[in-house]
Motif scaffolding. Structure first.
Motif, PDB file in Angstrom:
ATOM      1  N   LEU A 155       1.025  -1.171  -0.271  1.00 34.20           N
ATOM      2  CA  LEU A 155       0.127   0.157  -0.195  1.00 34.20           C
ATOM      3  C   LEU A 155       0.555   1.313   0.171  1.00 34.20           C
ATOM      4  O   LEU A 155       1.990   0.881   1.088  1.00 34.20           O
ATOM      5  N   LYS A 156       0.891   2.280  -1.015  1.00 37.20           N
ATOM      6  CA  LYS A 156       0.891   3.336  -0.709  1.00 37.20           C
ATOM      7  C   LYS A 156       0.162   4.002  -0.445  1.00 37.20           C
ATOM      8  O   LYS A 156      -0.986   4.604  -1.118  1.00 37.20           O
ATOM      9  N   GLY A 157       1.220   5.373   0.167  1.00 37.62           N
ATOM     10  CA  GLY A 157      -0.082   6.417   0.241  1.00 37.62           C
ATOM     11  C   GLY A 157       1.007   7.573   0.891  1.00 37.62           C
ATOM     12  O   GLY A 157       2.415   8.058   1.009  1.00 37.62           O
ATOM     13  N   LEU A 158       0.167   8.679   1.337  1.00 31.66           N
ATOM     14  CA  LEU A 158       0.669  10.299   1.611  1.00 31.66           C
ATOM     15  C   LEU A 158       0.103  10.756   3.708  1.00 31.66           C
ATOM     16  O   LEU A 158      -1.056  10.730   3.247  1.00 31.66           O
ATOM     17  N   MET A 159       1.041  10.405   4.129  1.00 33.93           N
ATOM     18  CA  MET A 159       0.371  10.932   5.852  1.00 33.93           C
ATOM     19  C   MET A 159       0.915  12.631   5.546  1.00 33.93           C
ATOM     20  O   MET A 159       2.164  12.802   5.699  1.00 33.93           O
ATOM     21  N   ASP A 160       0.081  13.326   5.906  1.00 29.56           N
ATOM     22  CA  ASP A 160      -0.411  14.769   6.079  1.00 29.56           C
ATOM     23  C   ASP A 160       0.023  14.710   7.676  1.00 29.56           C
ATOM     24  O   ASP A 160      -1.059  14.791   7.874  1.00 29.56           O
ATOM     25  N   ILE A 161       1.571  15.430   7.997  1.00 25.80           N
ATOM     26  CA  ILE A 161       0.967  15.714   9.824  1.00 25.80           C
ATOM     27  C   ILE A 161       0.691  17.458   9.538  1.00 25.80           C
ATOM     28  O   ILE A 161       1.492  18.287   8.718  1.00 25.80           O
ATOM     29  N   THR A 162      -0.652  17.815  10.067  1.00 26.91           N
ATOM     30  CA  THR A 162      -0.333  19.719   9.631  1.00 26.91           C
ATOM     31  C   THR A 162      -0.335  20.010  10.798  1.00 26.91           C
ATOM     32  O   THR A 162      -0.511  21.102  10.786  1.00 26.91           O
ATOM     33  N   THR A 163      -0.673  19.362  11.583  1.00 28.33           N
ATOM     34  CA  THR A 163      -1.390  20.094  13.304  1.00 28.33           C
ATOM     35  C   THR A 163      -0.010  19.268  14.156  1.00 28.33           C
ATOM     36  O   THR A 163       0.559  18.274  14.175  1.00 28.33           O
ATOM     37  N   GLN A 164       1.052  20.508  14.391  1.00 29.68           N
ATOM     38  CA  GLN A 164       1.900  19.758  15.957  1.00 29.68           C
ATOM     39  C   GLN A 164       1.844  20.507  17.027  1.00 29.68           C
ATOM     40  O   GLN A 164       2.302  22.348  16.925  1.00 29.68           O
ATOM     41  N   GLU A 165       1.416  21.127  18.446  1.00 27.87           N
ATOM     42  CA  GLU A 165       1.584  21.375  19.333  1.00 27.87           C
ATOM     43  C   GLU A 165       1.933  20.220  21.176  1.00 27.87           C
ATOM     44  O   GLU A 165       1.133  19.574  21.228  1.00 27.87           O
ATOM     45  N   ASP A 166       3.250  20.373  20.715  1.00 28.20           N
ATOM     46  CA  ASP A 166       4.306  19.871  21.961  1.00 28.20           C
ATOM     47  C   ASP A 166       4.294  18.596  21.359  1.00 28.20           C
ATOM     48  O   ASP A 166       5.000  18.255  20.370  1.00 28.20           O
ATOM     49  N   ARG A 167       3.986  17.868  21.900  1.00 29.76           N
ATOM     50  CA  ARG A 167       3.594  16.205  21.596  1.00 29.76           C
ATOM     51  C   ARG A 167       2.442  15.522  21.040  1.00 29.76           C
ATOM     52  O   ARG A 167       2.694  14.945  20.621  1.00 29.76           O
ATOM     53  N   PHE A 168       2.194  16.437  21.016  1.00 34.00           N
ATOM     54  CA  PHE A 168       0.604  16.121  20.265  1.00 34.00           C
ATOM     55  C   PHE A 168       0.219  16.303  18.461  1.00 34.00           C
ATOM     56  O   PHE A 168       0.421  17.355  18.168  1.00 34.00           O
ATOM     57  N   VAL A 169      -0.184  15.396  18.033  1.00 34.20           N
ATOM     58  CA  VAL A 169       0.412  15.830  16.335  1.00 34.20           C
ATOM     59  C   VAL A 169      -1.342  15.531  15.442  1.00 34.20           C
ATOM     60  O   VAL A 169      -1.710  14.485  16.430  1.00 34.20           O
ATOM     61  N   SER A 170      -1.032  15.694  14.522  1.00 37.61           N
ATOM     62  CA  SER A 170      -2.514  15.563  14.296  1.00 37.61           C
ATOM     63  C   SER A 170      -2.532  15.233  12.269  1.00 37.61           C
ATOM     64  O   SER A 170      -1.877  16.259  11.764  1.00 37.61           O
ATOM     65  N   GLY A 171      -2.939  14.689  11.453  1.00 30.05           N
ATOM     66  CA  GLY A 171      -3.044  14.708  10.452  1.00 30.05           C
ATOM     67  C   GLY A 171      -4.381  13.904   9.850  1.00 30.05           C
ATOM     68  O   GLY A 171      -4.901  13.005  10.320  1.00 30.05           O
ATOM     69  N   THR A 172      -3.868  13.825   7.939  1.00 34.01           N
ATOM     70  CA  THR A 172      -4.362  13.032   7.175  1.00 34.01           C
ATOM     71  C   THR A 172      -3.813  11.807   6.344  1.00 34.01           C
ATOM     72  O   THR A 172      -2.276  12.763   5.851  1.00 34.01           O
ATOM     73  N   TYR A 173      -4.092  10.282   6.725  1.00 31.76           N
ATOM     74  CA  TYR A 173      -3.976   9.590   5.746  1.00 31.76           C
ATOM     75  C   TYR A 173      -4.433   8.867   4.432  1.00 31.76           C
ATOM     76  O   TYR A 173      -5.825   9.690   4.832  1.00 31.76           O
ATOM     77  N   THR A 174      -3.915   9.729   3.285  1.00 31.93           N
ATOM     78  CA  THR A 174      -4.566   9.720   2.602  1.00 31.93           C
ATOM     79  C   THR A 174      -4.106   8.099   1.666  1.00 31.93           C
ATOM     80  O   THR A 174      -2.207   8.244   1.037  1.00 31.93           O
ATOM     81  N   SER A 175      -4.919   7.392   0.338  1.00 32.11           N
ATOM     82  CA  SER A 175      -4.163   6.436  -0.014  1.00 32.11           C
ATOM     83  C   SER A 175      -5.655   6.646  -1.517  1.00 32.11           C
ATOM     84  O   SER A 175      -6.174   7.456  -1.159  1.00 32.11           O
ATOM     85  N   ALA A 176      -5.370   5.914  -2.373  1.00 30.65           N
ATOM     86  CA  ALA A 176      -6.022   5.951  -3.839  1.00 30.65           C
ATOM     87  C   ALA A 176      -7.442   5.700  -3.158  1.00 30.65           C
ATOM     88  O   ALA A 176      -8.220   5.707  -4.281  1.00 30.65           O
ATOM     89  N   ARG A 177      -7.745   4.868  -1.747  1.00 31.37           N
ATOM     90  CA  ARG A 177      -8.638   4.681  -1.505  1.00 31.37           C
ATOM     91  C   ARG A 177      -9.602   5.563  -0.929  1.00 31.37           C
ATOM     92  O   ARG A 177     -11.266   5.410  -0.408  1.00 31.37           O
ATOM     93  N   GLY A 178      -8.728   6.748  -0.288  1.00 28.44           N
ATOM     94  CA  GLY A 178      -9.599   7.334   0.844  1.00 28.44           C
ATOM     95  C   GLY A 178      -8.535   8.377   1.389  1.00 28.44           C
ATOM     96  O   GLY A 178      -7.876   7.953   1.631  1.00 28.44           O
ATOM     97  N   SER A 179      -9.444   8.789   2.065  1.00 30.29           N
ATOM     98  CA  SER A 179      -8.289   9.925   3.424  1.00 30.29           C
ATOM     99  C   SER A 179      -9.520   9.038   4.342  1.00 30.29           C
ATOM    100  O   SER A 179      -9.878   8.570   4.987  1.00 30.29           O
ATOM    101  N   GLU A 180      -8.787   9.682   5.980  1.00 37.73           N
ATOM    102  CA  GLU A 180      -8.614   8.788   6.652  1.00 37.73           C
ATOM    103  C   GLU A 180      -7.849   9.764   7.950  1.00 37.73           C
ATOM    104  O   GLU A 180      -6.902   9.839   7.738  1.00 37.73           O
TER     105      GLU A 180
END
Length: 141
Positions: free
Chosen positions: A61-86
């Motif tokens: 499986l190939k995909g893209l992990m986009d880490i969009t925010t980081q506050e100290d140790r807490f991060v959030s983002g989106t993982y996207t593959s050919a089947r969708g985003s999460e």
């Protein structure tokens, strides 16, 4: 006298706990990461769930992990593959060497091997399917 000793012990405990918690440097993980994983999916129903990025028989499986925010140790983002985003959320450990994450239906653990590479173990179990995979994420330049 006993009260002073107890207070001193309590203060020392708080101080050493704070130092231990702050011990590791927090790596900056914001950015886009190319991910390639190998693993597989086991069907537990007639068809995989709509959030599942894997299909029956798939080995890579190939995909893209986009880490969009980081506050100290807490991060959030989106993982996207050919089947969708999460979406996902994660925490970086106090020593700055690992990141533990949860997405909408599973969990992944990352070893931060250097500023541009993550080693990932992913897994989920749900009524429709189960997935286990290992992968490497490389920061895009």
């Amino acid at each position: 006298m006993k009260l002073k000793v107890a207070f001193g012990f309590f203060f020392a405990l708080i101080l050493t706990s704070s130092i231990a918690w702050a011990g590791g440097k927090i790596p900056t993980l914001i950015g886009k990461w190319s991910v390639e994983s190998s693993g597989g999916m086991m069907l537990n129903a007639e068809k995989e769930g709509k959030e599942t990025h894997w299909t029956a028989g798939q080995k890579v499986l190939k995909g893209l992990m986009d880490i969009t925010t980081q506050e100290d140790r807490f991060v959030s983002g989106t993982y996207t593959s050919a089947r969708g985003s999460e979406k996902f959320i994660a925490m970086i450990t106090p020593d700055g060497k690992y990141m533990y994450a949860s997405d909408t239906d599973g969990f992944f653990d990352c070893k931060i091997t250097n500023k541009d590479t993550l080693e990932i173990v992913y897994r989920h179990v749900k009524a429709t399917d189960s997935v286990v995979a290992i992968g490497i994420a490389k920061r895009q330049k």
